[in-house]
Design an enzyme around this catalytic site. Sequence first.
Site, mmCIF file in Angstrom:
data_model
loop_
_atom_site.group_PDB
_atom_site.id
_atom_site.type_symbol
_atom_site.label_atom_id
_atom_site.label_comp_id
_atom_site.label_asym_id
_atom_site.label_seq_id
_atom_site.Cartn_x
_atom_site.Cartn_y
_atom_site.Cartn_z
ATOM 1 N N CYS A 111 3.555 -3.928 -3.517
ATOM 2 C CA CYS A 111 3.198 -2.565 -3.909
ATOM 3 C C CYS A 111 4.339 -1.817 -4.583
ATOM 4 O O CYS A 111 4.109 -0.787 -5.221
ATOM 5 C CB CYS A 111 2.708 -1.786 -2.692
ATOM 6 S SG CYS A 111 1.308 -2.561 -1.853
ATOM 7 N N HIS A 235 3.054 5.775 -3.952
ATOM 8 C CA HIS A 235 2.147 4.636 -3.795
ATOM 9 C C HIS A 235 0.971 5.068 -2.929
ATOM 10 O O HIS A 235 1.141 5.696 -1.889
ATOM 11 C CB HIS A 235 2.898 3.478 -3.147
ATOM 12 C CG HIS A 235 2.009 2.367 -2.677
ATOM 13 N ND1 HIS A 235 1.006 1.833 -3.451
ATOM 14 C CD2 HIS A 235 1.974 1.697 -1.487
ATOM 15 C CE1 HIS A 235 0.394 0.888 -2.769
ATOM 16 N NE2 HIS A 235 0.961 0.778 -1.580
ATOM 17 N N ASN A 265 -5.917 1.155 -2.112
ATOM 18 C CA ASN A 265 -4.586 0.599 -2.351
ATOM 19 C C ASN A 265 -4.695 -0.528 -3.383
ATOM 20 O O ASN A 265 -5.238 -1.596 -3.087
ATOM 21 C CB ASN A 265 -4.016 0.064 -1.036
ATOM 22 C CG ASN A 265 -2.608 -0.492 -1.177
ATOM 23 O OD1 ASN A 265 -2.116 -0.710 -2.277
ATOM 24 N ND2 ASN A 265 -1.960 -0.747 -0.046
#
Length: 319
Positions: A111, A235, A265
Amino acid sequence: MNIGIIGIGSFLPNNRVTNIDLEKRMDTSDEWIRTRTGIEARHLAESDVSVSDMATRAAERALQSAGVSIDEIEAIVCATATAPAFPATACVVQANLGAKAAVAFDVSAACSGFIFAMDTAKSLMDSKGFKKTLVIGAEKMGSLIDWDDRSTAVLFGDGAGAVVLGEDEIASIDSIVLGSDGTGGKHLYENDEGKIVMNGREVFKFAVRKMPEIVLESLNKADKSLNDLDVLVPHQANRRIIDAAMERLDLEEEKVVMTIQDHANTSAASIPLALAEAVKSGKIQDGQTIVIAGFGAGLTWGASCLTWNHATITEGNHS
């Protein structure tokens, strides 16, 4: 050369899957998902849509946004953790775009990957004198979902975001900070069956601690303070993590970009997708100080402080 973002593009698959849709296939509920994650929907690519397909679409839009010919691109760096190991997704994108002059390769930092890729591309420009590079974050997280594990299955989505880096015209890159702690890799990984395994409690504790730290570190490295921060693009992993980071930084919600509710996500695609959405919606304005910050499996983390010199940049449609 002062290096910065001169174009931005994004792509989300057409297949939008809501929490209500998930209720029909697994033991969960819209209320359970929303209250624990902030997620209402996610986009999941069809089986015939690859990571490189999504990356190419986002890259095309970034090039259009920048008004840059593909022949001007000298490097393509793609952050991904869900594409085939080889050929590199960046090489497939290179072929799709006809970027004959570009060196192309992937980086993998989960990520945090987009910030790692951006730093790598900027370093190539600094060391080799490249004038324009293409940075992509693209993921097909749906391919790693274990639909029998509701604690992780509801969290992820697919998509891609891209930026063109060039001589600073839009958003100067004032600082980048990166880090890793391999001892935490056991808390978030892909198992032998190719599915995501996560110790949610440990990842949450790590993220809540690390996010504020790297935001402040990136500002400090750019000779700025928290008072200078206008917009935070974090994020998009979990609304609770973002809320906790806001509380620790004493940031009002108006300064924070939220796309978790509709994107879920998307790993390395998360930050460029959120940044593109902020640009498209007008949340980012001339002269603002922006911080993009992420954390992920590895464990890894990264943040970058940007000065948005002009808000006239345009971004293509997601569809």
